[in-house]
Design a protein around this motif. Structure first.
Motif, PDB file in Angstrom:
ATOM      1  N   VAL A  60      -6.409  10.528   3.249  1.00  0.00           N
ATOM      2  CA  VAL A  60      -7.745  10.081   2.851  1.00  0.00           C
ATOM      3  C   VAL A  60      -8.280  10.967   1.731  1.00  0.00           C
TER       4      VAL A  60
ATOM      5  N   SER B  30     -14.133   3.462  -1.121  1.00  0.00           N
ATOM      6  CA  SER B  30     -14.788   4.403  -0.205  1.00  0.00           C
ATOM      7  C   SER B  30     -15.884   5.224  -0.874  1.00  0.00           C
TER       8      SER B  30
ATOM      9  N   GLY C 159       0.791  -1.222   0.000  1.00  0.00           N
ATOM     10  CA  GLY C 159       0.000   0.000   0.000  1.00  0.00           C
ATOM     11  C   GLY C 159       0.819   1.266   0.000  1.00  0.00           C
TER      12      GLY C 159
ATOM     13  N   SER D 177      -6.143  -3.290   6.472  1.00  0.00           N
ATOM     14  CA  SER D 177      -6.974  -2.406   7.285  1.00  0.00           C
ATOM     15  C   SER D 177      -7.916  -1.587   6.407  1.00  0.00           C
ATOM     16  N   HIS D 178      -7.396  -1.081   5.310  1.00  0.00           N
ATOM     17  CA  HIS D 178      -8.200  -0.306   4.358  1.00  0.00           C
ATOM     18  C   HIS D 178      -9.347  -1.153   3.815  1.00  0.00           C
TER      19      HIS D 178
ATOM     20  N   ASN E  52     -12.006  -2.030   6.762  1.00  0.00           N
ATOM     21  CA  ASN E  52     -12.874  -0.918   7.142  1.00  0.00           C
ATOM     22  C   ASN E  52     -13.985  -0.697   6.115  1.00  0.00           C
ATOM     23  N   ASN E  53     -13.608  -0.727   4.829  1.00  0.00           N
ATOM     24  CA  ASN E  53     -14.611  -0.511   3.783  1.00  0.00           C
ATOM     25  C   ASN E  53     -15.621  -1.648   3.725  1.00  0.00           C
TER      26      ASN E  53
ATOM     27  N   GLY F 238      -9.469   2.622  -3.631  1.00  0.00           N
ATOM     28  CA  GLY F 238     -10.383   2.235  -2.571  1.00  0.00           C
ATOM     29  C   GLY F 238     -11.841   2.317  -2.976  1.00  0.00           C
TER      30      GLY F 238
ATOM     31  N   HIS G  84      -7.373  -1.759  -2.918  1.00  0.00           N
ATOM     32  CA  HIS G  84      -7.191  -1.305  -1.549  1.00  0.00           C
ATOM     33  C   HIS G  84      -5.718  -1.341  -1.172  1.00  0.00           C
ATOM     34  N   ALA G  85      -5.327  -0.379  -0.340  1.00  0.00           N
ATOM     35  CA  ALA G  85      -3.915  -0.215  -0.012  1.00  0.00           C
ATOM     36  C   ALA G  85      -3.389  -1.312   0.903  1.00  0.00           C
ATOM     37  N   ASP G  86      -4.160  -1.694   1.903  1.00  0.00           N
ATOM     38  CA  ASP G  86      -3.713  -2.713   2.845  1.00  0.00           C
ATOM     39  C   ASP G  86      -4.925  -3.390   3.464  1.00  0.00           C
TER      40      ASP G  86
ATOM     41  N   SER H  50      -4.881   7.484  -5.949  1.00  0.00           N
ATOM     42  CA  SER H  50      -5.926   7.175  -4.985  1.00  0.00           C
ATOM     43  C   SER H  50      -6.582   5.850  -5.349  1.00  0.00           C
TER      44      SER H  50
END
Length: 222
Positions: free
Chosen positions: A190, A131, A37, A74-75, A78-79, A129, A70-72, A127
């Motif tokens: 973010v 999100s 990430g 955790s990313h 969460n999503n 994700g 996704h970067a990692d 960027s």
């Protein structure tokens, strides 16, 4: 609730589950930055969002591919947690195919807002994700709750207790939305423009996609 009522196939939010699985598989395959990430070069090759490549290079596919990267862990986690919690409710109200289209359009819409924001500010960065799409789901939930709340306020036959329940739901949804946006603004890495764009697009699309349907939000009250 009638316990004898048979469960409708529409109650299974299979499109939302499919989208979560696709995101997880793409991340597991290493397309989302090889598990680090941190390398913009990997993000670039994977199809990350980058305004100059979209505006001048016309690499419009990045508006879609970046939604599934996704970067990692955790990313991704969460999503997917937010998507799992809210996406099923939206899908059951909107319909499976509509929801799939809705999800993609929210992701694309959030990315377009991000590109416009970058071009205006002159500050560019890669960027990735889901999100924007996830925040679109939040926008749809807010739209449906607000629609029910306003509808009940105009109906004199609706019990006062029911109005209070939907009023509380609306307050909770507003607080959650403000908190998520505020958390994003506090973190410089973010893509807040994509978040805000996702919410706006999700809200507007929910008005269109739900124009012929009455929201059923009883599971939010359980």
């Amino acid at each position: 609730m009638d316990r004898n009522r048979q469960k409708s196939p529409d109650q299974t939010a299979w499109m939302n589950i499919l989208l979560i699985i696709i995101n997880m598989l793409i991340f597991a395959a290493g397309t989302a930055a090889a598990g680090t990430g941190k390398d913009p070069g990997i993000w670039n090759r994977g199809g990350a969002l980058y305004a100059p490549l979209i505006v001048t290079g016309r690499e419009l596919y990045r508006l879609i591919t970046s939604v599934f990267l996704h970067a990692d862990l955790s990313h991704l986690f969460n999503n997917m947690v937010v998507l799992f919690a809210g996406g099923g409710i939206v899908e059951r109200n909107m319909g499976h195919i509509r929801y799939g289209i809705f999800y993609l359009l929210c992701g694309i819409g959030g990315n377009i807002v991000s590109v416009v924001s970058d071009c205006i500010s002159g500050q560019y960065g890669f960027s990735i994700g889901a999100s924007g799409a996830v925040f679109g789901v939040i926008g749809a939930l807010v739209c449906m709750i607000l629609r029910e709340y306003l509808g009940q306020r105009r109906d004199p036959d609706v019990p006062y207790r029911s109005r209070i329940i939907y009023q509380n739901l609306l307050v909770r949804a507003a607080v959650m939305t403000v908190f998520l946006l505020y958390s994003g603004w506090r973190n410089p890495v973010v893509n807040q423009a994509a978040h805000a764009g996702g919410i706006m697009v999700g809200y507007l699309l929910a008005i269109i996609f739900m124009s012929d349907r009455q929201p059923d939000l009883h599971e939010l009250m359980s």
